[in-house]
Design an enzyme around this catalytic site. Structure first.
Site, PDB file in Angstrom:
ATOM      1  N   GLY A   9     -23.946  16.898  19.286  1.00 60.14           N
ATOM      2  CA  GLY A   9     -23.327  17.092  20.594  1.00 60.14           C
ATOM      3  C   GLY A   9     -24.338  17.385  21.682  1.00 60.14           C
ATOM      4  O   GLY A   9     -24.240  16.876  22.803  1.00 60.14           O
ATOM      5  N   CYS A  10     -25.327  18.198  21.358  1.00 57.75           N
ATOM      6  CA  CYS A  10     -26.346  18.565  22.342  1.00 57.75           C
ATOM      7  C   CYS A  10     -27.212  17.360  22.696  1.00 57.75           C
ATOM      8  O   CYS A  10     -27.584  17.174  23.858  1.00 57.75           O
ATOM      9  CB  CYS A  10     -27.200  19.709  21.795  1.00 57.75           C
ATOM     10  SG  CYS A  10     -26.217  21.181  21.417  1.00 57.75           S
ATOM     11  N   THR A  11     -27.510  16.547  21.711  1.00 53.47           N
ATOM     12  CA  THR A  11     -28.288  15.337  21.961  1.00 53.47           C
ATOM     13  C   THR A  11     -27.494  14.384  22.843  1.00 53.47           C
ATOM     14  O   THR A  11     -28.024  13.847  23.821  1.00 53.47           O
ATOM     15  CB  THR A  11     -28.685  14.666  20.629  1.00 53.47           C
ATOM     16  OG1 THR A  11     -29.494  15.589  19.882  1.00 53.47           O
ATOM     17  CG2 THR A  11     -29.459  13.386  20.862  1.00 53.47           C
TER      18      THR A  11
END
Length: 159
Positions: free
Chosen positions: A47-49
């Site tokens: 998700g962060c990527t």
């Protein structure tokens, strides 16, 4: 579901930060431009990527509105540099190892059951050129989020 809200232009306490590209600065150094701070749990997680790449892909559009973007997590500067390079992020990442920015923006997630902090709640904050918090998104769902932030910034610029 993403929780977003317009805030009463609340002055943000000037804060100090360390970021990639050997940046050591303060919020006051960014006066005169919009500041987008997006808090995320951890470098190199799916998700962060995805969120970081979405900000990357729309970076030029944000620039048109005189906005600077900073990603914020508790990862080290070394981890951030690697993450930034791997995904060709054109903006810098702030290392908040001690959680001071997380506290300032109230993004710590905690577990009542464990009675301890368990991470960062994905959140984004829009600060105006005078240093006022004018909009926030909490409990962010990645899909479509960056476009929503850009749309909000665009609407402010057309007022």
């Amino acid at each position: 579901m993403t929780s977003m809200s317009e805030t009463m232009a609340t002055k943000i306490e000037n804060f100090h930060f360390l970021a990639t590209s050997d940046i050591e600065g303060n919020l006051s150094d960014l006066a005169g431009q919009y500041v987008i701070l997006y808090f995320y749990p951890k470098d190199n997680t799916p998700g962060c990527t995805r969120e970081s790449k979405d900000f990357r892909d729309l970076h030029k559009a944000f620039n048109k509105f005189n906005a600077v973007i900073y990603g914020v997590s508790k990862d080290s500067l070394k981890s951030h540099e690697s993450f930034r390079e791997k995904h060709k992020l054109p903006f810098d990442l702030i290392s908040d190892k001690e959680g001071k920015l997380c506290d300032l923006f109230s993004v710590h997630k905690s577990s009542a059951l464990l009675e301890k902090l368990i991470g960062i709640e994905r959140s984004t904050f829009l600060i105006d050129p005078q240093g006022n918090l004018i909009f926030e998104w909490r409990k962010v769902k990645v899909s479509g989020h960056v476009e929503e932030v850009l749309k909000k910034l665009s609407s402010l610029s057309s007022q």
